[in-house]
Design a protein around this motif. Structure first.
Motif, short mmCIF file in Angstrom:
data_model
loop_
_atom_site.label_atom_id
_atom_site.label_comp_id
_atom_site.label_asym_id
_atom_site.label_seq_id
_atom_site.Cartn_x
_atom_site.Cartn_y
_atom_site.Cartn_z
N UNK A 158 62.27 93.88 53.63
CA UNK A 158 60.84 94.09 53.43
C UNK A 158 60.56 95.32 52.56
N UNK A 159 61.27 96.41 52.82
CA UNK A 159 61.01 97.63 52.05
C UNK A 159 61.41 97.46 50.59
N UNK A 160 62.48 96.72 50.35
CA UNK A 160 62.89 96.43 48.98
C UNK A 160 61.82 95.61 48.26
N UNK A 161 61.27 94.62 48.96
CA UNK A 161 60.23 93.77 48.36
C UNK A 161 58.97 94.59 48.08
N UNK A 162 58.56 95.43 49.02
CA UNK A 162 57.34 96.23 48.82
C UNK A 162 57.54 97.27 47.73
N UNK A 163 58.75 97.78 47.61
CA UNK A 163 59.04 98.71 46.53
C UNK A 163 58.88 98.02 45.18
N UNK A 164 59.36 96.78 45.08
CA UNK A 164 59.24 96.02 43.83
C UNK A 164 57.78 95.71 43.50
N UNK A 165 56.93 95.67 44.53
CA UNK A 165 55.50 95.41 44.32
C UNK A 165 54.73 96.69 44.03
N UNK A 166 55.46 97.81 43.86
CA UNK A 166 54.87 99.10 43.49
C UNK A 166 53.98 99.70 44.59
N UNK A 167 54.27 99.35 45.84
CA UNK A 167 53.57 100.01 46.95
C UNK A 167 54.01 101.47 46.99
N UNK A 168 53.04 102.38 47.17
CA UNK A 168 53.35 103.82 47.13
C UNK A 168 53.73 104.39 48.50
N UNK A 193 47.90 90.12 44.14
CA UNK A 193 46.52 89.84 43.72
C UNK A 193 45.57 90.97 44.08
N UNK A 194 46.06 91.96 44.81
CA UNK A 194 45.21 93.08 45.24
C UNK A 194 45.92 94.40 44.92
N UNK A 195 45.96 94.77 43.65
CA UNK A 195 46.67 95.99 43.24
C UNK A 195 46.05 97.27 43.80
N UNK A 196 44.87 97.18 44.40
CA UNK A 196 44.26 98.36 45.01
C UNK A 196 45.01 98.80 46.28
N UNK A 197 45.85 97.92 46.82
CA UNK A 197 46.61 98.26 48.03
C UNK A 197 47.75 99.21 47.66
N UNK A 198 47.70 100.41 48.20
CA UNK A 198 48.72 101.43 47.93
C UNK A 198 49.63 101.67 49.12
N UNK A 199 49.16 101.30 50.31
CA UNK A 199 49.95 101.56 51.52
C UNK A 199 50.08 100.29 52.34
N UNK A 200 51.30 100.03 52.80
CA UNK A 200 51.56 98.94 53.73
C UNK A 200 51.88 99.57 55.09
N UNK A 201 51.16 99.11 56.10
CA UNK A 201 51.32 99.63 57.46
C UNK A 201 52.00 98.56 58.31
N UNK A 205 41.64 95.38 56.04
CA UNK A 205 40.36 95.88 56.52
C UNK A 205 39.83 97.01 55.62
N UNK A 206 40.73 97.83 55.11
CA UNK A 206 40.36 98.96 54.27
C UNK A 206 40.92 98.72 52.86
N UNK A 207 40.19 99.17 51.86
CA UNK A 207 40.48 98.79 50.48
C UNK A 207 41.90 99.12 50.05
N UNK A 208 42.37 100.36 50.28
CA UNK A 208 43.63 100.80 49.67
C UNK A 208 44.84 100.66 50.57
N UNK A 209 44.69 100.05 51.74
CA UNK A 209 45.82 99.88 52.64
C UNK A 209 45.67 98.59 53.43
#
Length: 346
Positions: free
Chosen positions: A157-167, A132-140, A86-90
């Protein structure tokens, strides 16, 4: 099996068994019912006039037809996999439909009850969307309740999101209140493991009334405060539960004393099956205005509303406007797909 999982398994899963335990008659509804027995004991002790009973025990009012199936427009922003963007960066991540308890006012009440395809599980598509959406910085992490997942699953899940460079990682959960035993050694190790792999890890705990705070929750908070976590809270303004500035002030002061920063106060969503908890925006504004006069700013949560139709969160308090209904309609106009009569008391 850990103690919290055993406690979770030992739950009332239908209205009949719950009614027998509470020694009362309860309506048979199409909406599911689930309450851990440890929490049901607290509900029974406090009785039918308590906030716990009203929030979690089935009610005849739930058969009313008013309200919306999807009041905040999740489906309008649902993506392949388990993502709502819904929001650009998360982005919201919906890994489970399971909760530690059934909240009778839940904004996803219908979607969860019917196991809506919104929760279709395909993590490879989830990963692809994030890539495909590198603007996503936060996963909720949402759902359902993500802390009902095992440590092993959360670790994956956290290991996978870490590998995807989620901040940033954020969990929204009622579990620390309903099953405080979930905050155990395994959970502590999990959070410590990922401290250096994300810039922040946040836990937003959902509770609405001081009656939800007991010694077990206090002990869980003591453990949480020692972890590299940002601790926030979210509450829902509910008619007949906490629609009183004094009750809310007591809640936010108690949360501050536990090391939890009040973050969100949600205006209730117009969900089908939960409209008996709804109150007008004008009344909500008056309550929040009194809170502003009695709490320091750093103890005051953001009062927000999810505008129906998927338009996202917007501030629900605008002291400059003569009428919040006018403010909302001027901002969103005919995008609001519900009756204007809901905006003010009749």
């Amino acid at each position: 099996m850990s103690s919290w999982q055993e406690e979770f398994r030992d739950s009332f899963r239908n209205t009949h068994d719950l009614a027998n335990f509470l020694e009362t008659d309860l309506p048979t509804l199409s909406f599911q019912s689930f309450i851990p027995k440890t929490f049901a004991k607290r509900i029974k002790e406090l009785g039918p006039h308590s906030s716990l009973w009203k929030q979690f025990v089935p009610n005849d009012f739930e058969v009313r037809s008013e309200g919306l199936y999807d009041p905040i427009g999740d489906t309008a922003h649902a993506k392949e996999g388990q993502i709502i963007h819904r929001y650009k960066n998360r982005a919201l991540f919906l890994p489970t439909t399971v909760c530690p308890i059934t909240c009778r006012y839940c904004f996803r009440k219908n979607e969860l009850n019917e196991r809506d395809e919104l929760f279709a599980s395909d993590f490879e598509k989830t990963k692809k969307y994030i890539q495909d959406h590198p603007e996503i910085e936060e996963i909720i992490f949402s759902g359902g309740d993500p802390l009902i997942l095992s440590d092993k699953k959360l670790d994956f899940y956290m290991d996978e999101f870490s590998a995807l460079k989620i901040k940033h990682i954020r969990f929204h959960s009622r579990t620390p209140v309903i099953l405080p035993s979930r905050i155990d050694d395994g959970f502590e190790k999990l959070i410590q493991k990922y401290d250096s792999r994300f810039e922040t890890i946040t836990l937003v705990i959902h509770l609405n009334h001081t009656e939800e705070i007991d010694n077990r929750f206090n002990l869980a908070c003591q453990r949480l405060k020692k972890l590299p976590l940002q601790l926030l809270s979210q509450s829902v303004l509910l008619k007949g539960i906490n629609d009183d500035s004094t009750k809310l002030k007591e809640l936010f002061k108690a949360l501050h004393g536990l090391g939890i920063r009040p973050y969100y106060l949600h205006h209730p969503d117009m969900v089908k099956g939960g409209m008996h908890f709804w109150l007008s925006l004008e009344k909500g504004r008056k309550i929040y205005g009194k809170l502003r006069d009695s709490l320091p700013g750093w103890m005051l949560p953001n009062y927000i509303i999810d505008v129906p139709g998927g338009h996202g969160k917007t501030p629900a308090f605008n002291p400059e406007s003569l009428s919040f209904s006018g403010f909302l309609l001027n901002r969103f106009g005919n995008k609001i797909s519900v009756s204007k009569d809901f905006l003010v008391d009749n």
